[in-house]
Motif scaffolding. Structure first.
Motif, short mmCIF file in Angstrom:
data_model
loop_
_atom_site.label_atom_id
_atom_site.label_comp_id
_atom_site.label_asym_id
_atom_site.label_seq_id
_atom_site.Cartn_x
_atom_site.Cartn_y
_atom_site.Cartn_z
N ARG A 201 0.84 -1.20 0.00
CA ARG A 201 0.00 0.00 0.00
C ARG A 201 0.87 1.25 0.00
N ILE A 202 0.46 2.24 -0.78
CA ILE A 202 1.12 3.54 -0.80
C ILE A 202 0.35 4.43 0.16
N VAL A 203 1.07 5.07 1.08
CA VAL A 203 0.43 5.91 2.09
C VAL A 203 1.04 7.31 2.04
N CYS B 296 -2.42 0.00 10.87
CA CYS B 296 -2.79 -1.15 10.05
C CYS B 296 -3.64 -2.06 10.92
N ASP B 297 -4.79 -2.48 10.36
CA ASP B 297 -5.66 -3.42 11.08
C ASP B 297 -5.96 -4.65 10.24
N THR C 120 14.34 4.82 4.85
CA THR C 120 14.01 3.73 3.94
C THR C 120 12.71 3.96 3.18
N GLY C 121 11.74 4.66 3.82
CA GLY C 121 10.48 4.95 3.16
C GLY C 121 9.43 3.86 3.20
N TRP C 122 9.67 2.79 3.95
CA TRP C 122 8.67 1.72 4.02
C TRP C 122 8.79 0.99 5.36
N ALA D 194 1.87 -6.78 5.34
CA ALA D 194 1.64 -5.76 4.31
C ALA D 194 2.83 -4.82 4.29
N LYS D 195 3.26 -4.44 3.10
CA LYS D 195 4.36 -3.50 2.94
C LYS D 195 3.75 -2.12 2.70
N LEU D 196 4.02 -1.20 3.61
CA LEU D 196 3.46 0.15 3.55
C LEU D 196 4.56 1.11 3.13
#
Length: 59
Positions: free
Chosen positions: A9-11, A18-19, A38-40, A48-50
């Protein structure tokens, strides 16, 4: 057996919740901080990778 890749997901915030989505099928809500280096970040429950929008396409 094929395992699906975790969601990405891009935030637009560095502090995010995160739920797991899916209402009752999700997981307890956790607050995560995306490191500005790092940005993630990866959710410890659902993997999930945010990714912060400033790092989209760079991670």
């Amino acid at each position: 057996m094929v395992t699906q890749a975790p969601e990405t997901r891009i935030v637009d915030s560095y502090r995010i919740a995160c739920d797991g989505g899916g209402d009752a099928l999700g997981h307890p809500r956790v607050w995560l901080m995306i490191p500005k280096e790092t940005g993630w970040v990866e959710c410890p429950y659902c993997d999930a990778k945010l990714i912060h929008k400033d790092f989209e396409g760079k991670v």
